[in-house]
Structures are given as C-alpha cells and as structure tokens.
Scaffold this motif. Structure first.
Motif, PDB file in Angstrom:
ATOM      1  N   MET A   1      28.060  22.428 -21.343  1.00 55.97           N
ATOM      2  CA  MET A   1      28.230  23.726 -21.791  1.00 55.97           C
ATOM      3  C   MET A   1      28.548  24.352 -20.351  1.00 55.97           C
ATOM      4  SD  MET A   1      26.449  26.011 -24.232  1.00 55.97           S
ATOM      5  CE  MET A   1      25.446  27.430 -23.683  1.00 55.97           C
ATOM      6  N   ARG A   2      29.533  25.266 -20.418  1.00 53.88           N
ATOM      7  CA  ARG A   2      30.004  26.396 -19.462  1.00 53.88           C
ATOM      8  C   ARG A   2      28.691  27.275 -19.264  1.00 53.88           C
ATOM      9  NH1 ARG A   2      35.703  28.345 -19.310  1.00 53.88           N
ATOM     10  NH2 ARG A   2      34.829  29.721 -18.166  1.00 53.88           N
ATOM     11  N   GLN A   3      28.534  27.799 -18.170  1.00 55.04           N
ATOM     12  CA  GLN A   3      27.553  28.696 -17.465  1.00 55.04           C
ATOM     13  C   GLN A   3      28.163  29.969 -17.860  1.00 55.04           C
ATOM     14  OE1 GLN A   3      25.035  27.786 -14.275  1.00 55.04           O
ATOM     15  NE2 GLN A   3      25.131  29.918 -13.778  1.00 55.04           N
ATOM     16  N   ASP A   4      28.439  30.558 -19.149  1.00 55.26           N
ATOM     17  CA  ASP A   4      29.120  31.561 -19.420  1.00 55.26           C
ATOM     18  C   ASP A   4      28.091  32.418 -20.666  1.00 55.26           C
ATOM     19  OD1 ASP A   4      31.312  31.375 -17.779  1.00 55.26           O
ATOM     20  OD2 ASP A   4      32.470  30.371 -19.519  1.00 55.26           O
ATOM     21  N   VAL A   5      28.144  33.794 -20.499  1.00 52.12           N
ATOM     22  CA  VAL A   5      27.598  34.576 -21.582  1.00 52.12           C
ATOM     23  C   VAL A   5      28.988  35.739 -22.005  1.00 52.12           C
ATOM     24  CG1 VAL A   5      26.035  36.440 -22.523  1.00 52.12           C
ATOM     25  CG2 VAL A   5      25.259  34.313 -21.158  1.00 52.12           C
ATOM     26  N   HIS A   6      29.303  35.517 -23.354  1.00 49.48           N
ATOM     27  CA  HIS A   6      30.285  36.799 -23.842  1.00 49.48           C
ATOM     28  C   HIS A   6      29.876  37.775 -24.495  1.00 49.48           C
ATOM     29  CE1 HIS A   6      32.201  32.562 -22.873  1.00 49.48           C
ATOM     30  NE2 HIS A   6      32.863  33.506 -22.049  1.00 49.48           N
ATOM     31  N   PHE A   7      29.099  37.590 -25.255  1.00 49.16           N
ATOM     32  CA  PHE A   7      28.186  38.712 -26.129  1.00 49.16           C
ATOM     33  C   PHE A   7      26.575  38.763 -25.839  1.00 49.16           C
ATOM     34  CE2 PHE A   7      32.124  37.694 -28.463  1.00 49.16           C
ATOM     35  CZ  PHE A   7      32.377  38.954 -29.039  1.00 49.16           C
ATOM     36  N   VAL A   8      26.227  39.993 -25.548  1.00 43.89           N
ATOM     37  CA  VAL A   8      24.844  40.157 -25.551  1.00 43.89           C
ATOM     38  C   VAL A   8      24.807  41.379 -26.819  1.00 43.89           C
ATOM     39  CG1 VAL A   8      22.879  41.502 -24.503  1.00 43.89           C
ATOM     40  CG2 VAL A   8      24.648  40.004 -23.355  1.00 43.89           C
ATOM     41  N   THR A   9      24.114  40.796 -27.836  1.00 41.47           N
ATOM     42  CA  THR A   9      24.040  41.586 -29.163  1.00 41.47           C
ATOM     43  C   THR A   9      22.525  41.842 -29.529  1.00 41.47           C
ATOM     44  OG1 THR A   9      26.130  40.398 -30.067  1.00 41.47           O
ATOM     45  CG2 THR A   9      24.519  41.640 -31.682  1.00 41.47           C
ATOM     46  N   LEU A  10      22.163  43.152 -29.450  1.00 36.69           N
ATOM     47  CA  LEU A  10      20.898  43.678 -29.629  1.00 36.69           C
ATOM     48  C   LEU A  10      20.881  44.112 -31.170  1.00 36.69           C
ATOM     49  CD1 LEU A  10      20.385  45.466 -26.271  1.00 36.69           C
ATOM     50  CD2 LEU A  10      19.661  43.127 -27.098  1.00 36.69           C
ATOM     51  N   SER A  11      19.487  43.986 -31.685  1.00 44.96           N
ATOM     52  CA  SER A  11      19.235  44.467 -33.177  1.00 44.96           C
ATOM     53  C   SER A  11      18.825  46.089 -32.911  1.00 44.96           C
ATOM     54  CB  SER A  11      17.888  43.948 -33.599  1.00 44.96           C
ATOM     55  OG  SER A  11      17.386  44.315 -34.679  1.00 44.96           O
ATOM     56  N   THR A  12      19.489  46.787 -33.754  1.00 49.09           N
ATOM     57  CA  THR A  12      19.393  48.322 -33.392  1.00 49.09           C
ATOM     58  C   THR A  12      19.036  49.017 -34.661  1.00 49.09           C
ATOM     59  OG1 THR A  12      21.232  48.301 -32.014  1.00 49.09           O
ATOM     60  CG2 THR A  12      20.622  50.528 -32.651  1.00 49.09           C
ATOM     61  N   PRO A  13      17.536  49.565 -34.706  1.00 48.27           N
ATOM     62  CA  PRO A  13      16.991  50.142 -36.003  1.00 48.27           C
ATOM     63  C   PRO A  13      17.768  51.367 -36.320  1.00 48.27           C
ATOM     64  CG  PRO A  13      15.432  49.605 -34.304  1.00 48.27           C
ATOM     65  CD  PRO A  13      16.563  49.323 -33.747  1.00 48.27           C
ATOM     66  N   ASP A  14      18.434  52.028 -35.258  1.00 47.45           N
ATOM     67  CA  ASP A  14      19.230  53.232 -35.655  1.00 47.45           C
ATOM     68  C   ASP A  14      20.493  53.366 -35.063  1.00 47.45           C
ATOM     69  OD1 ASP A  14      20.131  55.921 -36.189  1.00 47.45           O
ATOM     70  OD2 ASP A  14      18.048  56.761 -35.705  1.00 47.45           O
ATOM     71  N   LEU A  15      21.433  52.664 -35.822  1.00 43.43           N
ATOM     72  CA  LEU A  15      22.792  52.464 -35.165  1.00 43.43           C
ATOM     73  C   LEU A  15      23.488  54.155 -34.770  1.00 43.43           C
ATOM     74  CD1 LEU A  15      24.965  50.426 -34.325  1.00 43.43           C
ATOM     75  CD2 LEU A  15      25.801  50.654 -36.590  1.00 43.43           C
ATOM     76  N   ASP A  16      23.103  54.905 -35.789  1.00 43.82           N
ATOM     77  CA  ASP A  16      23.670  56.249 -35.505  1.00 43.82           C
ATOM     78  C   ASP A  16      23.027  56.992 -34.116  1.00 43.82           C
ATOM     79  OD1 ASP A  16      25.374  56.560 -37.813  1.00 43.82           O
ATOM     80  OD2 ASP A  16      23.724  57.238 -38.927  1.00 43.82           O
ATOM     81  N   ALA A  17      21.981  56.633 -33.617  1.00 36.64           N
ATOM     82  CA  ALA A  17      21.249  57.338 -32.413  1.00 36.64           C
ATOM     83  C   ALA A  17      21.809  56.307 -31.205  1.00 36.64           C
ATOM     84  CB  ALA A  17      19.700  56.835 -32.488  1.00 36.64           C
ATOM     85  N   ALA A  18      22.010  55.018 -31.711  1.00 31.26           N
ATOM     86  CA  ALA A  18      22.737  54.364 -30.624  1.00 31.26           C
ATOM     87  C   ALA A  18      24.192  54.902 -30.130  1.00 31.26           C
ATOM     88  CB  ALA A  18      23.150  52.875 -30.830  1.00 31.26           C
ATOM     89  N   ARG A  19      24.882  55.322 -31.396  1.00 32.54           N
ATOM     90  CA  ARG A  19      26.471  55.942 -31.237  1.00 32.54           C
ATOM     91  C   ARG A  19      26.106  57.279 -30.508  1.00 32.54           C
ATOM     92  NH1 ARG A  19      27.525  55.698 -36.108  1.00 32.54           N
ATOM     93  NH2 ARG A  19      28.635  53.584 -35.744  1.00 32.54           N
ATOM     94  N   GLY A  20      25.081  57.844 -30.734  1.00 33.22           N
ATOM     95  CA  GLY A  20      25.141  59.211 -30.012  1.00 33.22           C
ATOM     96  C   GLY A  20      24.581  59.141 -28.529  1.00 33.22           C
ATOM     97  N   PHE A  21      24.044  58.166 -28.278  1.00 34.66           N
ATOM     98  CA  PHE A  21      23.529  58.027 -26.937  1.00 34.66           C
ATOM     99  C   PHE A  21      24.643  57.490 -26.136  1.00 34.66           C
ATOM    100  CE2 PHE A  21      21.607  55.283 -23.498  1.00 34.66           C
ATOM    101  CZ  PHE A  21      20.894  56.179 -22.896  1.00 34.66           C
ATOM    102  N   TYR A  22      25.305  56.259 -26.666  1.00 37.43           N
ATOM    103  CA  TYR A  22      26.393  55.682 -25.762  1.00 37.43           C
ATOM    104  C   TYR A  22      27.646  56.257 -25.889  1.00 37.43           C
ATOM    105  CZ  TYR A  22      22.928  51.807 -24.921  1.00 37.43           C
ATOM    106  OH  TYR A  22      21.607  51.351 -24.706  1.00 37.43           O
ATOM    107  N   VAL A  23      28.107  56.584 -26.865  1.00 43.24           N
ATOM    108  CA  VAL A  23      29.432  57.259 -27.281  1.00 43.24           C
ATOM    109  C   VAL A  23      29.499  58.578 -26.865  1.00 43.24           C
ATOM    110  CG1 VAL A  23      31.458  57.525 -28.761  1.00 43.24           C
ATOM    111  CG2 VAL A  23      30.185  55.422 -29.043  1.00 43.24           C
ATOM    112  N   ASP A  24      28.653  59.649 -27.572  1.00 41.29           N
ATOM    113  CA  ASP A  24      28.440  60.853 -27.393  1.00 41.29           C
ATOM    114  C   ASP A  24      28.016  61.423 -26.010  1.00 41.29           C
ATOM    115  OD1 ASP A  24      29.897  61.018 -29.870  1.00 41.29           O
ATOM    116  OD2 ASP A  24      27.721  61.424 -30.913  1.00 41.29           O
ATOM    117  N   GLY A  25      26.884  60.723 -25.541  1.00 36.65           N
ATOM    118  CA  GLY A  25      25.924  61.183 -24.420  1.00 36.65           C
ATOM    119  C   GLY A  25      26.801  60.552 -23.260  1.00 36.65           C
TER     120      GLY A  25
END
Length: 142
Positions: free
Chosen positions: A1-25
């Motif tokens: 297997m190649r030494q690659d990572v293509h996705f890091v996916t995190l469980s997010t209890p409040d997706l709207d808060a994440a959107r506000g932080f990353y996109v809006d903020g």
C-alpha cells in the motif's frame, strides 16, 4: 500500500457550528457542502478534510455516535511568530477557543498556539523555522 492519505474525516457533533467557524469565520471555501451531512475542504494537493455530521458518521461507519476527535491535533504552519498570533486571533474571532496562547513551544524550537474549534478539534498554529516543503511537496526538517 502506498504511503498516502487522501481524506481526513472527523465526526462533527454540530455541523452548523463547523460551517460558521471554517466558512464564515476563517473564510475557507468548501469543496463540497452537503447541509446536515458533510463539509469537505481541499487542504493540500490530493488531501481533503471532511467534517461529517456525527450521526451520519456513525451510520456510515456502523459505530456508536463518536465523541469529537481526541488525542489528535491538526497543524497549520505559518511564516512567522507574528502570523501565529494573527491566525490564533482570527480563529478566536471565528468562534474557536484558545487552549495554549501564542508562545515558544517546549519542543523543536517552534513558536505556536493551540486553538479548539467549536466541535473540539484542536489546531496547532505554528512557526517552525526548521520545517520546509520542497517544490515537489516533500517535507524536510533541519
């Protein structure tokens, strides 16, 4: 297997808060934004960060609804100590909270701050003069 990572996916209890932080903020541009499900951000060549609604994450993985990521930090390296302070301030303004204020790090001669996003994800913002990325994308430490 190649030494690659293509996705890091995190469980997010409040997706709207994440959107506000990353996109809006922080003004990040989503690669894909599926309301009530997942946000994807292109964060490097060939690398995507996914913030997945916790209930949907559990459904997808067949696991119990997971708690926010722990024992993990994501890191963002910047060009100077002043930029560490500026980015930490920006993250706080966007809804994050400070864990470690901008200061010299205990390891490796860095200057850093650690900020928690609204869902508990820890971000280290660091200036590490010994860290370099070549034009080909290879990381080296002096």
């Amino acid at each position: 297997m190649r030494q690659d990572v293509h996705f890091v996916t995190l469980s997010t209890p409040d997706l709207d808060a994440a959107r506000g932080f990353y996109v809006d903020g922080l003004q990040w541009t989503p690669l894909i934004d599926v309301p009530d499900e997942i946000l994807f951000f292109q964060i490097a060549p060939g690398l995507v960060l996914g913030l997945f609604d916790a209930a949907k994450f559990a459904e997808d993985t067949g696991a119990d609804v997971p708690v926010p990521a722990s024992g993990v930090t994501l890191a963002h390296n910047v060009g100077s100590a002043d930029e560490v302070t500026e980015m930490a301030d920006r993250a706080i303004t966007a809804g994050g909270s400070i864990v470690v204020p901008p200061e010299p790090g205990a390891f490796g001669g860095i200057f850093h701050a650690i900020v928690r996003d609204p869902n508990g994800v820890l971000w280290e913002i660091a200036h590490n003069p010994g860290w370099h990325v070549t034009d080909e994308g290879t990381v080296s430490f002096d």
